[in-house]
Design an enzyme around this catalytic site. Structure first.
Site, mmCIF file in Angstrom:
data_model
loop_
_atom_site.group_PDB
_atom_site.id
_atom_site.type_symbol
_atom_site.label_atom_id
_atom_site.label_comp_id
_atom_site.label_asym_id
_atom_site.label_seq_id
_atom_site.Cartn_x
_atom_site.Cartn_y
_atom_site.Cartn_z
ATOM 1 N N LYS A 184 76.626 30.397 33.212
ATOM 2 C CA LYS A 184 75.903 30.976 32.068
ATOM 3 C C LYS A 184 75.361 32.360 32.407
ATOM 4 O O LYS A 184 75.376 33.259 31.572
ATOM 5 C CB LYS A 184 74.806 30.014 31.610
ATOM 6 C CG LYS A 184 75.405 28.748 30.999
ATOM 7 C CD LYS A 184 74.384 27.668 30.778
ATOM 8 C CE LYS A 184 75.120 26.430 30.258
ATOM 9 N NZ LYS A 184 74.302 25.254 30.212
ATOM 10 N N SER A 211 71.923 22.006 26.431
ATOM 11 C CA SER A 211 71.484 23.318 26.919
ATOM 12 C C SER A 211 71.039 24.291 25.839
ATOM 13 O O SER A 211 70.368 25.267 26.139
ATOM 14 C CB SER A 211 72.600 23.976 27.738
ATOM 15 O OG SER A 211 72.909 23.203 28.862
#
Length: 167
Positions: free
Chosen positions: A108, A65
């Site tokens: 996130k 990521s």
């Protein structure tokens, strides 16, 4: 990321797993293969070392990521262009610069909110992950991207000119 005189070596430090190390290497390869687009003299890659440090905190890091984040840090170091710190970002980067789907987008976005960030850059391929989650996305501007160029256009600021010293 920091650039220093050397022999073209890449140093990765912090609690990085193998997948995250591969993401860093892919980001460096993308930067090298597109050096002309960013006005980077290819000799820089031979005469300088690049050191990327990912502060560990309490949690070891592993996953793809951070690909676009690493690319942004690398290009900031290579071009001396500052990064706009108002943006959080997540996305796996492939060698063609495409921003790939990631896991944990909801968490996130919540982390960005907790840290008072109002902009989150995320892979377009994750857009359905936040459908019907207005309570999470309220107050956050999600910028959906498909390519690294879109990310860099948002976060890499123009090179600041030094003020001349007048006698």
């Amino acid at each position: 990321a920091i650039l220093m005189p050397g022999t073209g070596k890449l140093t990765l430090t912090g609690q990085l797993g193998d997948v995250m190390k591969e993401s860093a290497q892919a980001a460096v390869s993308y930067a090298r293969s597109h050096a002309d687009r960013f006005n980077i003299d290819p000799v820089v890659f031979k005469n300088h070392d690049l050191h990327i440090h990912v502060p560990a905190g309490a949690i070891p890091k592993d996953g793809p990521s951070a690909g676009i984040t690493m690319l942004t840090a690398i290009l900031s170091a290579l071009t001396k262009r500052p990064i706009n710190a108002k943006y959080a970002m997540t996305g796996e980067l492939n060698l063609r610069g495409e921003v790939m789907r990631i896991g944990g987008l909801k968490e996130k976005v919540l982390a960005a909110k907790r840290n008072n960030l109002s902009h989150v850059i995320a892979p377009l391929k994750n857009k359905t992950d936040l459908q019907d989650m207005e309570e999470i996305t309220d107050g956050i501007n999600i910028i959906w991207v498909e390519h690294a160029d879109e990310v860099l256009q948002q976060v890499l600021e123009p090179l600041k000119r030094k003020k001349s010293k007048l006698a």
